[in-house]
Design an enzyme around this catalytic site. Structure first.
Site, short mmCIF file in Angstrom:
data_model
loop_
_atom_site.label_atom_id
_atom_site.label_comp_id
_atom_site.label_asym_id
_atom_site.label_seq_id
_atom_site.Cartn_x
_atom_site.Cartn_y
_atom_site.Cartn_z
N LYS A 67 37.67 43.59 58.66
CA LYS A 67 37.00 44.21 57.51
C LYS A 67 36.13 45.42 57.87
O LYS A 67 35.20 45.78 57.15
CB LYS A 67 36.16 43.20 56.71
N THR A 70 40.03 48.71 59.00
CA THR A 70 41.27 48.76 59.79
C THR A 70 42.37 49.51 59.05
O THR A 70 43.04 50.38 59.62
CB THR A 70 41.76 47.30 60.03
N THR A 71 42.54 49.16 57.77
CA THR A 71 43.63 49.72 56.97
C THR A 71 43.51 51.25 56.92
O THR A 71 44.50 51.97 57.05
CB THR A 71 43.59 49.12 55.54
N TRP A 72 42.31 51.72 56.74
CA TRP A 72 42.04 53.16 56.68
C TRP A 72 42.38 53.84 58.00
O TRP A 72 43.10 54.84 58.06
CB TRP A 72 40.56 53.36 56.32
N HIS A 132 42.99 42.53 66.47
CA HIS A 132 41.58 42.14 66.32
C HIS A 132 41.10 41.43 67.59
O HIS A 132 40.01 40.86 67.60
CB HIS A 132 41.42 41.16 65.16
N LYS A 287 36.24 48.40 47.64
CA LYS A 287 35.41 49.53 47.22
C LYS A 287 35.44 50.67 48.23
O LYS A 287 35.35 51.83 47.88
CB LYS A 287 33.95 49.08 47.08
N GLY A 288 35.44 50.30 49.52
CA GLY A 288 35.49 51.31 50.57
C GLY A 288 34.23 52.15 50.66
O GLY A 288 34.30 53.34 50.94
P1 A3P Z 1 35.11 46.80 51.22
O1 A3P Z 1 35.47 45.36 51.02
O2 A3P Z 1 33.69 46.98 51.62
O3 A3P Z 1 35.47 47.64 50.05
P2 A3P Z 1 40.07 46.10 56.77
O4 A3P Z 1 41.09 47.15 56.50
O5 A3P Z 1 39.55 46.09 58.17
O6 A3P Z 1 40.53 44.78 56.29
O7 A3P Z 1 38.79 46.52 55.94
C1 A3P Z 1 38.81 46.50 54.53
C2 A3P Z 1 37.65 47.35 54.06
O8 A3P Z 1 37.99 48.73 54.19
C3 A3P Z 1 37.37 47.11 52.58
O9 A3P Z 1 35.99 47.35 52.42
C4 A3P Z 1 38.24 48.18 51.95
O10 A3P Z 1 37.89 48.49 50.63
C5 A3P Z 1 37.99 49.34 52.90
N1 A3P Z 1 39.04 50.36 52.85
C6 A3P Z 1 40.38 50.18 52.76
N2 A3P Z 1 41.02 51.36 52.75
C7 A3P Z 1 40.07 52.32 52.82
C8 A3P Z 1 40.11 53.75 52.82
N3 A3P Z 1 41.25 54.42 52.75
N4 A3P Z 1 38.94 54.41 52.93
C9 A3P Z 1 37.76 53.74 53.00
N5 A3P Z 1 37.67 52.40 53.00
C10 A3P Z 1 38.80 51.69 52.90
#
Ligand code: A3P
Length: 320
Positions: A67, A70-72, A132, A287-288
């Protein structure tokens, strides 16, 4: 992907049964392996990739605390290092595939079945993987091959609140939601998947100080604050800096727009698609933002998490 369990071998079962075990967050169990909590469903993948994965010098491994964004970063790294293949950003794979498919996770996606080892030989360099795994648990070749590790972390308050939301989306129907208080207690005690959070971060922070040419440490907050600067730093670190022509053509902004929360979260694939293992892609987008935890945590919770962070990171030079 997070709950799916393949039948572990007897050897793995014996190992798992010898480990300290606690109730997990999604109706599963967590086992303390090499100092970090691993879900039963992940153990097979962890053990298999430790044993079989052979990193190449040209590999790029994204390591994150869950969290942290990672996805970003998956999207950014993919767009960055494969940019020569996808000059037309309107036809980019990120528009039709979730980043977790393009940058597979070693222990969750690549080594899911110990009986059927993946053939990674045909992947074009640089190969991009995510994990991870904590530093101590990384496959040896990742530590010694000279491959590049990019480590992403995030303020533990926001990472915790993000994790709590995520877990409640994953919990099996009928098992109800996990209360913020129960989750908070576990997180503070370090009992979360791939936790303790702070030990995970410190392992890679220290490594990035020791071997800055191989390990790049970055925070979600830094990416949010100065995305273009951080993207250029990443490109330098990975040995693929932006050329003056690329700068003139606005490639940096193009990549950032492609990978932005607004763009990715509104794509059909990420609104209604699923990962091969069945997870909804939308679960990775909420929310990001930076600081959303203040909307959920009480003043006492903030104080407690901040003081754990201060104590754990004391003397390391790392702050959130
Ligand atoms: P929030 O729950 O605070 O919104 P992971 O990818 O490590 O699982 O993390 C998920 C978090 O990254 C979530 O945070 C998600 O909304 C946020 N996130 C996903 N894509 C993003 C992006 N392109 N830019 C910024 N934040 C992003």
């Amino acid at each position: 992907r997070y709950l799916q369990e393949n039948e572990p071998s007897q050897e793995d079962k014996d190992l798992i049964s010898s480990l300290p075990t606690e109730k997990g967050w999604i109706g599963n169990s967590l086992h303390k392996y090499q100092g970090f909590w691993q879900a039963t469903a992940h153990m097979q993948g962890v053990l298999a990739c430790q044993k079989h994965f052979r990193a190449l010098e040209s590999d790029i491994i994204l390591v994150t605390t869950p969290k942290s964004g990672t996805t970003w970063l998956m999207a950014i790294l993919f767009a960055l290092v494969k940019r020569a293949h996808y000059l037309d950003l309107r036809r980019h794979p990120l528009l039709t595939e979730n980043p977790h498919v393009l940058v597979p996770c070693l222990e969750l996606d690549v080594y899911t079945d110990k009986q059927v080892l993946p053939d990674l030989s045909s992947l074009a360099p640089p190969r991009l993987f995510s994990t991870h795994l904590p530093y101590v648990s990384l496959p040896d070749s990742v530590k010694h091959s000279g491959c590049k590790v990019v480590y992403l972390s995030r303020d533990p308050k926001d990472a915790f609140v993000s994790l709590w939301h995520f877990v409640n989306k994953l919990r099996p129907v009928g098992s109800g939601t996990m209360s913020l208080h129960e989750a908070f207690d576990k997180f503070c005690r370090g009992v979360s998947s791939f936790g303790p959070f702070w030990d995970h971060v410190l392992g890679f922070w220290n490594e990035s100080l020791k071997r800055p040419e191989s390990a790049f440490f970055i925070k979600f907050e830094e990416m949010k604050q100065e995305p273009a600067l951080q993207l250029r730093r990443l490109a330098e670190f990975l040995g693929c800096p932006f050329s003056p022509e690329e700068e003139t053509h606005g490639i940096v902004d193009g990549i950032l727009r492609l990978c932005s929360f607004d763009n990715l979260s509104n794509l059909v694939v990420n609104k209604s698609g699923k990962l091969p293992a069945g997870m909804e892609n939308s679960a990775f987008f909420r929310k990001g933002e930076v600081g959303d935890s203040t909307n959920y945590l009480t003043t006492e919770m903030v104080k407690k998490l901040d003081s754990i962070t201060q104590e754990k990171l004391y003397g390391s030079g790392l702050k959130f």
